[in-house]
Design an enzyme around this catalytic site. Structure first.
Site, mmCIF file in Angstrom:
data_model
loop_
_atom_site.group_PDB
_atom_site.id
_atom_site.type_symbol
_atom_site.label_atom_id
_atom_site.label_comp_id
_atom_site.label_asym_id
_atom_site.label_seq_id
_atom_site.Cartn_x
_atom_site.Cartn_y
_atom_site.Cartn_z
ATOM 1 N N ASP A 1 16.241 13.738 -26.150
ATOM 2 C CA ASP A 1 16.177 12.289 -26.377
ATOM 3 C C ASP A 1 17.477 11.803 -27.015
ATOM 4 O O ASP A 1 17.562 11.696 -28.229
ATOM 5 C CB ASP A 1 14.976 11.988 -27.285
ATOM 6 C CG ASP A 1 14.708 10.506 -27.453
ATOM 7 O OD1 ASP A 1 15.160 9.722 -26.611
ATOM 8 O OD2 ASP A 1 14.044 10.140 -28.437
ATOM 9 N N GLU B 1 19.335 2.463 -28.428
ATOM 10 C CA GLU B 1 17.962 2.342 -27.936
ATOM 11 C C GLU B 1 16.951 2.621 -29.039
ATOM 12 O O GLU B 1 15.898 1.981 -29.103
ATOM 13 C CB GLU B 1 17.748 3.315 -26.767
ATOM 14 C CG GLU B 1 16.408 3.146 -26.060
ATOM 15 C CD GLU B 1 15.290 4.012 -26.646
ATOM 16 O OE1 GLU B 1 14.128 3.808 -26.250
ATOM 17 O OE2 GLU B 1 15.579 4.886 -27.497
ATOM 18 N N GLU B 2 17.266 3.565 -29.930
ATOM 19 C CA GLU B 2 16.268 4.055 -30.861
ATOM 20 C C GLU B 2 15.815 3.019 -31.890
ATOM 21 O O GLU B 2 14.623 2.904 -32.164
ATOM 22 C CB GLU B 2 16.783 5.303 -31.592
ATOM 23 C CG GLU B 2 16.983 6.524 -30.697
ATOM 24 C CD GLU B 2 15.684 7.083 -30.143
ATOM 25 O OE1 GLU B 2 14.612 6.479 -30.348
ATOM 26 O OE2 GLU B 2 15.744 8.132 -29.479
ATOM 27 N N ASP C 1 15.093 8.928 -19.614
ATOM 28 C CA ASP C 1 14.852 8.936 -21.051
ATOM 29 C C ASP C 1 13.477 9.519 -21.359
ATOM 30 O O ASP C 1 12.754 9.032 -22.207
ATOM 31 C CB ASP C 1 14.970 7.516 -21.624
ATOM 32 C CG ASP C 1 14.870 7.496 -23.150
ATOM 33 O OD1 ASP C 1 15.089 8.558 -23.765
ATOM 34 O OD2 ASP C 1 14.549 6.438 -23.716
#
Length: 453
Positions: free
Chosen positions: A288, A322-323, A350
């Site tokens: 990830d 993104e996180e 992802d």
């Protein structure tokens, strides 16, 4: 004569299909015998490491991926500026039972959730109240005032698709602290989002509600969640000590990293393929989403190795943040709209570097039917499904611009063992499974750039 004409009319279509089959075999043969995906992932994980947005690791990853794509001779490589949140963990996260009749003082395995405001060095003490869901919390109302809420709703083990199980439990982590704060709670802890009982805590993002206190929010391992729940059955007055040091600093300038090979016939039609370059600040961000980033770069690298020039423009995108913010995906879509770019497809990896089983998608009926019609090309490579609904977080902001949004779908069973943990390291990725994913993505990009969608 009619039979001869019929055969002649069918020949072009037959030849076209055979060409696709041969070229897709070349893609798989190239990746499985001489791919770069695994070695590139090793460098990203071992030499750079975790890459939370705004961190030195994220900055190093931006520069390295830029140089990597330039070394492959892509037509254009550039950085797209984007302002990102800058959250830091700041110190050791602690969740400790202080008055257990069975154990006395007992420290649990814990990680603060992302974007969380910490307690500071003095920590806080509070009686703990267990709930199984947001709705359960709301039913208790002001009974949780002045207490620490313990969200202990597990991922549903009956869901075969682990992402579906994750989606059913995720609200506790993402908005549990906000909802608890509205009812006067002073802190929250959440059962880690994993489909395995172990002693590894999982971090992840959480969002506060405006106009309510930003209470500390931490996750504990599934094993310790089971233990805490058992202890509460016998002792309802359990008290916890929480300590965390997270804080949100001033936003920082970062970048999406973009490389492309320009189309020879319809260069204005763009196929974006990518993953998110940032990761959490524990582990190495291998599944990830280092895996997805390296697979996306590999799509273009295979084209260069084979000497192919696509009909349509292929663009590899390393999205940032993104996180804990999704700023990279939002900025990419914003710039694309301002420039009047025409994306016909966006493909995101992802979901980990595991064995690919298919692709999910969001789009018009015609787009999704076209995608599903290609399944026969993938069956020899044990990629079975091209009709599942889905897509991806970073490509989501492009939706109103009309492209089909596609997500690589690997086998989901092991992903949430590693997701957002210190265990998400390079050694957790199998080389062949990673490369099969890269080959599947390249094959799909090939079909789209050849035929459109």
């Amino acid at each position: 004569m009619k039979k001869i004409l019929t055969i002649l009319l069918l020949l072009p279509g037959l030849s076209f299909g055979q060409t696709h089959e041969a070229n897709i075999k070349k893609i798989y043969d190239t990746e499985l015998s001489a791919g770069h995906t695994y070695d590139n992932l090793r460098f990203l994980c071992k030499e750079i490491g975790n890459r939370l947005a705004g961190s030195p690791g994220a900055a190093a990853a931006v520069e390295w991926t830029r140089q990597l794509m330039e070394s492959y001779g892509f037509d254009t490589v550039y950085l797209q500026p984007v302002m990102v949140p800058h959250w830091v963990r700041g110190g050791k996260d602690v969740v400790k039972i202080v008055n257990s009749q069975k154990h006395g003082t007992l420290e649990l395995s814990a990680l603060a959730l992302g974007n969380t405001q910490g307690t500071g060095p003095k920590g806080l003490l509070g009686q703990v109240v267990e709930v199984k869901s947001i709705d359960h919390l709301k039913s208790l109302g002001m009974q949780v005032k002045g207490k620490i809420v313990f969200f202990n709703g597990p991922m549903d083990p009956t869901k075969v698709d682990a992402f579906e199980a994750y989606g059913g439990a995720n609200a506790q982590r993402s908005s549990g602290a906000a909802e608890a704060s509205k009812l006067g709670a002073i802190g929250s802890i959440v059962r880690s989002l994993s489909n395995r009982i172990d002693d590894i805590p999982h971090t992840g993002n959480q969002r506060y509600a405006a106009d309510f206190p930003k209470i500390p929010a931490l996750a504990i391992s599934t094993q310790d969640a089971e233990l805490l729940s058992d202890l509460l059955e016998d002792q309802s007055d359990l008290t916890l000590y929480l300590e965390s040091h997270g804080q949100m600093l001033e936003e920082k300038l970062s970048y999406n990293v973009i490389g492309e090979i320009r189309g020879s016939e319809k260069p204005e039609e763009i196929i974006a393929v990518g993953g998110h370059l940032d990761s959490w600040d524990v582990g190495e961000g291998a599944h990830d989403d280092g895996a997805g980033c390296m697979q996306a770069i590999e799509v273009l690298r295979i084209y260069k190795q084979l000497g192919w020039k696509p009909k349509r423009t292929i663009r590899a995108v390393m999205w940032m943040n993104e996180e804990n913010g999704l700023r990279g995906g939002q900025e990419y879509a914003k710039v694309a709209k301002e420039k009047g770019e025409k994306h016909i497809a966006a493909i995101e990896s992802d979901s980990g570097g595991f064995l690919p089983t298919g692709f999910s998608s969001t789009g018009t009926d015609a787009q999704r039917e076209k995608l599903a019609s290609w399944v026969s090309y993938f069956l020899p490579y044990q990629v079975w499904s091209l009709n599942k609904p889905g897509g991806g977080a970073d490509i989501g902001p492009l939706r109103d611009q009309g492209p089909i949004l596609i997500g690589l779908e690997p086998d989901s069973q092991k992903y949430f063992i590693y997701h957002h943990t210190e265990a998400d390291v390079f050694e957790a990725v199998d080389q062949r499974e990673l490369e099969l994913g890269a080959a599947a993505m390249t094959a799909l990009v090939y079909l789209i750039e050849q035929e459109g969608i």
